[in-house]
Design a protein around this motif. Structure first.
Motif, PDB file in Angstrom:
ATOM      1  N   ARG A 184       9.891  -8.170  55.661  1.00  0.00           N
ATOM      2  CA  ARG A 184       8.451  -8.743  55.394  1.00  0.00           C
ATOM      3  C   ARG A 184       9.729  -9.546  54.221  1.00  0.00           C
ATOM      4  N   LEU A 185       9.565  -8.724  53.362  1.00  0.00           N
ATOM      5  CA  LEU A 185      10.186  -9.206  51.427  1.00  0.00           C
ATOM      6  C   LEU A 185      11.978  -9.365  51.684  1.00  0.00           C
TER       7      LEU A 185
ATOM      8  N   GLU B  51      18.308 -13.080  45.405  1.00  0.00           N
ATOM      9  CA  GLU B  51      17.654 -14.449  46.389  1.00  0.00           C
ATOM     10  C   GLU B  51      16.848 -15.278  44.654  1.00  0.00           C
ATOM     11  N   LEU B  52      16.172 -14.338  44.138  1.00  0.00           N
ATOM     12  CA  LEU B  52      15.513 -14.788  42.953  1.00  0.00           C
ATOM     13  C   LEU B  52      16.669 -15.760  42.078  1.00  0.00           C
TER      14      LEU B  52
ATOM     15  N   ALA C 161      18.322 -18.742  43.097  1.00  0.00           N
ATOM     16  CA  ALA C 161      17.107 -20.327  42.974  1.00  0.00           C
ATOM     17  C   ALA C 161      16.398 -20.400  41.331  1.00  0.00           C
ATOM     18  N   ALA C 162      16.755 -18.884  40.656  1.00  0.00           N
ATOM     19  CA  ALA C 162      16.507 -19.174  39.015  1.00  0.00           C
ATOM     20  C   ALA C 162      17.616 -19.799  38.154  1.00  0.00           C
TER      21      ALA C 162
ATOM     22  N   HIS D  70       3.061 -10.654  43.248  1.00  0.00           N
ATOM     23  CA  HIS D  70       3.212 -10.727  44.606  1.00  0.00           C
ATOM     24  C   HIS D  70       3.470  -9.992  45.432  1.00  0.00           C
TER      25      HIS D  70
ATOM     26  N   TYR E  82      16.368  -9.433  47.111  1.00  0.00           N
ATOM     27  CA  TYR E  82      15.194 -10.001  47.300  1.00  0.00           C
ATOM     28  C   TYR E  82      14.935 -10.623  45.377  1.00  0.00           C
TER      29      TYR E  82
END
Lengths: 379, 107
Positions: free
Chosen positions: A58-59, A68-69, A72-73, A38, A65
């Protein structure tokens, strides 16, 4: 993609991988397959406008990053990312060894009845600091678990658990709450019996209450071991003091003046035979000490129960083909010396019968043993 | 009201929903969500959600080599995933109706 872009993206991906490094390697590889692709794709889309700053704009930063992942995971959050350098290891080591030292010192302090005050005070200070540390530093328990000595101790404990002794202990586990109560009582008793009722007494009472709480807590929260283990050390010491005192009392030793609590119990006698001046055995004799207290001592009859009285001689317990039976009487005779000053020498004994069932095994049957005369106290 | 807070609770459902008709790789899923109107969804959140649904056994994955750029890992909805989508969809609809009723004409 240009070489420059390649390097920047690689930096970003490396930082991301680093932020996830506590996860299993296979999972990190999967994530990098997905999210890494990605990042590359996003960078490609930027084309000429690409820069490290634009990518982060952007990320987000690689760390953000990854975070956040991670959320969420549903992965566990990383273990104390601020724990860097040697400081936690030193703290962990300090906490572990303070606890172990406090356990040994609490035991020693109890059995010596409060000797080594300075050393005990110093150890108590260290242990208190260690306890505060493990309770306030969240990552410290994980650090302690990683120490090489902790691993070694755990290995040793695991080996013991597999042995027969370990299995015997495991079967006692249902009685653990009883031990927690017993331990609190012993610590309280330590304050009352062993020391004068001053500050130590209050401290012991407070510790007793805390130890009662620490027992069940330590089962699920290892941090409570910092209270539970020294409490156990102290309680065992008090237990030994009490047992030692009781043993001394039965042996007719003065209790109050004995400064050291635990002597190996002096040689006890299984039975006592009494003869009058003509060598006639006396039975049903009751023994008392100088203060009129019965010299009670426990003994075991055929029923296996412990009885405690001051009547001597005890019947002989014989085990043979017919089972167990108690034989009254005296299994040997004595020849009283004809010396007129009978009060200063002991009689010469000669064994003529079998040895006592519970007697000294070195005494062979039907041999005549001449004992060296012993001066008896004249009062 | 910050929609990102609302999104947290329903991202699973949204990801399952955009994979219902067609398999997709991570960036695909992200684009479909954005095209569907979920502008506020974070890139990393989508990838994390995909990993979690995959570990929960609701998605299967396969890798498709790509001629330009890195290969792509596609995710597809499996049977448990479809069941979950149906179930969560019902829950969401009833929840949304309830909230609509509560808000009434006020909103």
């Amino acid at each position: 993609m240009s070489t420059q872009t390649n390097t920047e993206v690689k930096h970003y991906l490396d930082a991301m991988r680093d932020a996830l490094s506590d996860l299993p390697a296979a999972e990190v590889a999967e994530i990098m397959d997905d999210a890494g692709a990605h990042v590359v794709e996003v960078a490609d889309e930027m084309g000429d406008e690409f820069s490290a700053a634009a990518l982060i704009d952007r990320l987000g930063t690689p760390r953000a990053y990854a975070e956040e992942l991670r959320v969420a995971a549903g992965y566990p959050s990383p273990t104390s990312p601020t724990a860097t350098g040697d400081r936690p290891t030193i703290l962990a080591r300090f906490a572990l060894w303070s606890m172990l030292a406090a356990t040994v010192m609490a035991f020693g302090f109890a059995i010596t009845r409060g000797d080594m005050e300075e050393a005990a005070f110093l150890t108590a200070l260290c242990a208190a600091a260690a306890t505060v540390l493990v309770f306030r530093h969240n990552g410290l328990m994980a650090e302690i678990a990683k120490l090489s000595e902790t691993v070694a101790i755990k290995d040793a404990l695991a080996r013991v658990e597999k042995s027969d002794i370990g299995k015997a202990f495991a079967s006692l586990r249902p009685f653990q709450p009883l031990w927690w109560i017993g331990r609190a009582l012993l610590i309280g008793a330590g304050g009352v019996l062993v020391y004068r009722p001053d500050l130590m007494f209050l401290v012991a009472l407070a510790l007793a209450a805390v130890s009662l709480l620490a027992g069940p807590k330590a089962k699920t929260d290892r941090r409570w071991l910092w209270i539970s283990l020294p409490a156990t050390g102290f309680a065992l010491g008090v237990l030994l003091v009490i047992l030692g005192t009781l043993a001394n009392r039965y042996d007719g030793y003065p209790v109050s003046s004995s400064p050291v609590s635990y002597n190996p119990a002096p040689q006890t006698h299984d039975n006592i035979y009494v003869f009058d001046k003509d060598g006639k055995p006396l039975t049903d004799v009751h023994l008392y000490d100088e203060e009129g207290r019965p010299l009670n001592a426990p003994w075991y009859g055929c029923d296996g129960d412990s009885r405690s009285d001051n009547r001597f001689p005890r019947p002989k317990v014989v085990h043979d083909e017919q089972g167990c039976h108690e034989e009254p009487g005296v299994p040997f005779t004595v020849v009283m010396p004809t010396v007129p000053t009978t009060t200063t020498t002991a009689p010469i004994t000669s064994t003529t019968a079998q040895p006592q069932a519970t007697g000294t095994p070195s005494l062979a049957p039907t041999t005549t043993v001449t004992t060296t005369p012993v001066v008896t106290p004249t009062g | 009201m910050d929609t990102s807070q609302l999104l947290k609770g329903v991202l699973d459902l949204a990801v399952l929903a955009v994979l219902r008709k067609e398999d997709g790789y991570g960036y695909d899923v992200l684009r479909r969500l954005r095209q569907g109107g979920l502008d506020g969804v974070g890139d990393a959140s989508v990838y994390g959600t995909l990993r979690r649904l995959y570990h929960a056994g609701l998605l299967t994955s396969y890798v498709v080599p790509s001629e330009e750029g890195p290969h792509r890992k596609y995710y597809s909805l499996n049977e448990p995933g479809r069941e979950r989508l149906l179930e969560s969809g019902k829950t969401w609809k009833s929840f949304a109706r309830t909230l609509d009723d509560l808000l009434g004409e006020g909103a």
